[in-house]
Design an enzyme around this catalytic site. Structure first.
Site, mmCIF file in Angstrom:
data_model
loop_
_atom_site.group_PDB
_atom_site.id
_atom_site.type_symbol
_atom_site.label_atom_id
_atom_site.label_comp_id
_atom_site.label_asym_id
_atom_site.label_seq_id
_atom_site.Cartn_x
_atom_site.Cartn_y
_atom_site.Cartn_z
ATOM 1 N N LYS A 1 0.844 -1.192 0.000
ATOM 2 C CA LYS A 1 0.000 0.000 0.000
ATOM 3 C C LYS A 1 0.878 1.240 0.000
ATOM 4 O O LYS A 1 1.789 1.367 0.808
ATOM 5 C CB LYS A 1 -0.898 -0.006 1.246
ATOM 6 C CG LYS A 1 -1.823 1.186 1.324
ATOM 7 C CD LYS A 1 -2.816 1.042 2.453
ATOM 8 C CE LYS A 1 -2.300 1.507 3.781
ATOM 9 N NZ LYS A 1 -2.002 2.944 3.860
ATOM 10 N N ASP B 1 -12.838 15.174 -2.703
ATOM 11 C CA ASP B 1 -12.852 16.475 -3.375
ATOM 12 C C ASP B 1 -14.128 16.534 -4.209
ATOM 13 O O ASP B 1 -14.965 15.623 -4.127
ATOM 14 C CB ASP B 1 -11.582 16.586 -4.251
ATOM 15 C CG ASP B 1 -11.090 18.032 -4.386
ATOM 16 O OD1 ASP B 1 -11.950 18.925 -4.588
ATOM 17 O OD2 ASP B 1 -9.874 18.258 -4.294
ATOM 18 N N ARG C 1 2.744 -0.436 10.913
ATOM 19 C CA ARG C 1 3.780 -0.402 11.953
ATOM 20 C C ARG C 1 4.154 -1.743 12.567
ATOM 21 O O ARG C 1 5.345 -1.971 12.825
ATOM 22 C CB ARG C 1 3.393 0.627 13.023
ATOM 23 C CG ARG C 1 3.616 2.052 12.538
ATOM 24 C CD ARG C 1 2.867 3.063 13.358
ATOM 25 N NE ARG C 1 1.429 2.983 13.109
ATOM 26 C CZ ARG C 1 0.532 3.763 13.705
ATOM 27 N NH1 ARG C 1 0.923 4.667 14.574
ATOM 28 N NH2 ARG C 1 -0.753 3.647 13.399
ATOM 29 N N ASP D 1 -3.469 4.352 -1.559
ATOM 30 C CA ASP D 1 -4.253 4.841 -0.419
ATOM 31 C C ASP D 1 -4.065 6.352 -0.313
ATOM 32 O O ASP D 1 -3.366 6.841 0.559
ATOM 33 C CB ASP D 1 -3.781 4.117 0.853
ATOM 34 C CG ASP D 1 -4.493 4.588 2.119
ATOM 35 O OD1 ASP D 1 -5.555 5.210 2.006
ATOM 36 O OD2 ASP D 1 -3.966 4.315 3.215
HETATM 37 O O1 C5P Z 1 0.668 1.259 11.101
HETATM 38 P P1 C5P Z 1 -0.743 0.793 10.963
HETATM 39 O O2 C5P Z 1 -0.875 -0.714 10.912
HETATM 40 O O3 C5P Z 1 -1.685 1.432 11.953
HETATM 41 O O4 C5P Z 1 -1.152 1.307 9.509
HETATM 42 C C1 C5P Z 1 -2.462 1.295 9.033
HETATM 43 C C2 C5P Z 1 -2.473 1.878 7.653
HETATM 44 O O5 C5P Z 1 -3.797 1.890 7.173
HETATM 45 C C3 C5P Z 1 -1.971 3.327 7.590
HETATM 46 O O6 C5P Z 1 -1.285 3.460 6.362
HETATM 47 C C4 C5P Z 1 -3.219 4.139 7.565
HETATM 48 O O7 C5P Z 1 -3.065 5.339 6.839
HETATM 49 C C5 C5P Z 1 -4.178 3.209 6.834
HETATM 50 N N1 C5P Z 1 -5.600 3.425 7.088
HETATM 51 C C6 C5P Z 1 -6.158 3.403 8.354
HETATM 52 N N2 C5P Z 1 -7.481 3.616 8.521
HETATM 53 C C7 C5P Z 1 -8.275 3.843 7.485
HETATM 54 C C8 C5P Z 1 -7.733 3.846 6.183
HETATM 55 C C9 C5P Z 1 -6.372 3.608 6.027
HETATM 56 O O8 C5P Z 1 -5.450 3.146 9.327
HETATM 57 N N3 C5P Z 1 -9.570 3.999 7.654
#
Ligand code: C5P
Length: 237
Positions: A32, A64, A215, A59
């Site tokens: 992603k 907009d 993460r 993502d």
């Molecule tokens: O690090 P972590 O596992 O929390 O990452 C989750 C990823 O999913 C991040 O890139 C975040 O921007 C994305 N995301 C999210 N919630 C959403 C849409 C995307 O956490 N509703």
């Protein structure tokens, strides 16, 4: 399960992205790109991921006016994105126009149309945060389901939502509507800013089509081992 794990490349360090994608190449199929990775790699990322047999989820959470989002989604389709998201709160017309634009761009480039997803309510927002930020008396889950139905009506393929909302979304939108869930935390990982979370196994058991993990893999001492452990947990679910 390899087809259902999406690794969030949340870094703008090109060398780190190179290293991560090479390290995870055999284990992970989907990557992603958010703004950070996109600013580092740009559209050249698409052929590069593709030649390594990978799929790309763009993502950029478009939100907009319909004309602008339609152009954004059309452009990402033309470049070869496999999955694209937009905020469902952008509205029915925005999502419908985006769907038409993706259809057109895919037809012209003679490529499959990417999976189009609506983002419901971010997984970092809890019930109190929802009411405070949106000035709404509605329950958060009701709003998530409402936005999922709107995305479905607009012709999107699915939504991004918390694993905790899979059941009500399935009930409202059916089994073929895709549910992609971030907010995934294995027992051994830090929660960070995420609020509406489950473990990988629980997300799969609840019926997630794809899970997004950032993460817990990126910040692990050994990202390959972390990805392997998450996949094992998914397989054992
Ligand atoms: O690090 P972590 O596992 O929390 O990452 C989750 C990823 O999913 C991040 O890139 C975040 O921007 C994305 N995301 C999210 N919630 C959403 C849409 C995307 O956490 N509703």
């Amino acid at each position: 399960m390899k087809n259902r794990l999406i690794v969030a490349l949340d870094t703008d360090d090109g060398e780190e992205i190179d290293w991560l994608s090479a390290t995870l190449a055999e284990t992970v199929r989907w990557f992603k790109m958010g703004f950070q990775a996109f600013s580092a790699l740009g559209v050249e990322a698409f052929p590069w991921f593709k030649q390594n047999g990978h799929k790309v989820f763009v993502d950029l959470k478009f939100h907009d006016i319909p004309n602008t989002v339609a152009r954004d989604v059309g452009m990402m389709t033309k470049h070869g994105a496999n999955m694209i998201n937009m905020h469902a709160a952008g509205g029915l017309e925005m999502m419908q126009t985006a769907r038409n634009s993706a259809d057109d761009a895919a037809y012209k480039a003679d490529i499959p149309r990417p999976i189009l997803l609506g983002v419901t309510i971010l997984t970092s927002i809890d019930e109190t945060g929802f009411q405070r930020n949106f000035g709404s008396e509605r329950q958060l889950t009701k709003q998530v389901v409402y936005l999922a139905q709107l995305a479905q009506e607009a012709g999107l393929d699915g939504v991004v939502a918390s694993p905790l909302e899979i059941e009500p979304i399935r009930k409202a939108c059916g089994d073929r509507f895709l549910i992609v869930t971030p907010g995934i935390r294995p027992e051994w990982a830090e929660t960070g800013d995420q609020r509406r979370i489950t473990t990988p196994a629980e997300a799969i058991n609840r019926g997630a089509d794809y899970i997004v993990v950032g993460r817990p893999i990126l910040e692990a001492d050994d990202p390959l081992e972390a990805a392997g452990m998450i996949l094992d947990e998914m397989r054992g679910a």
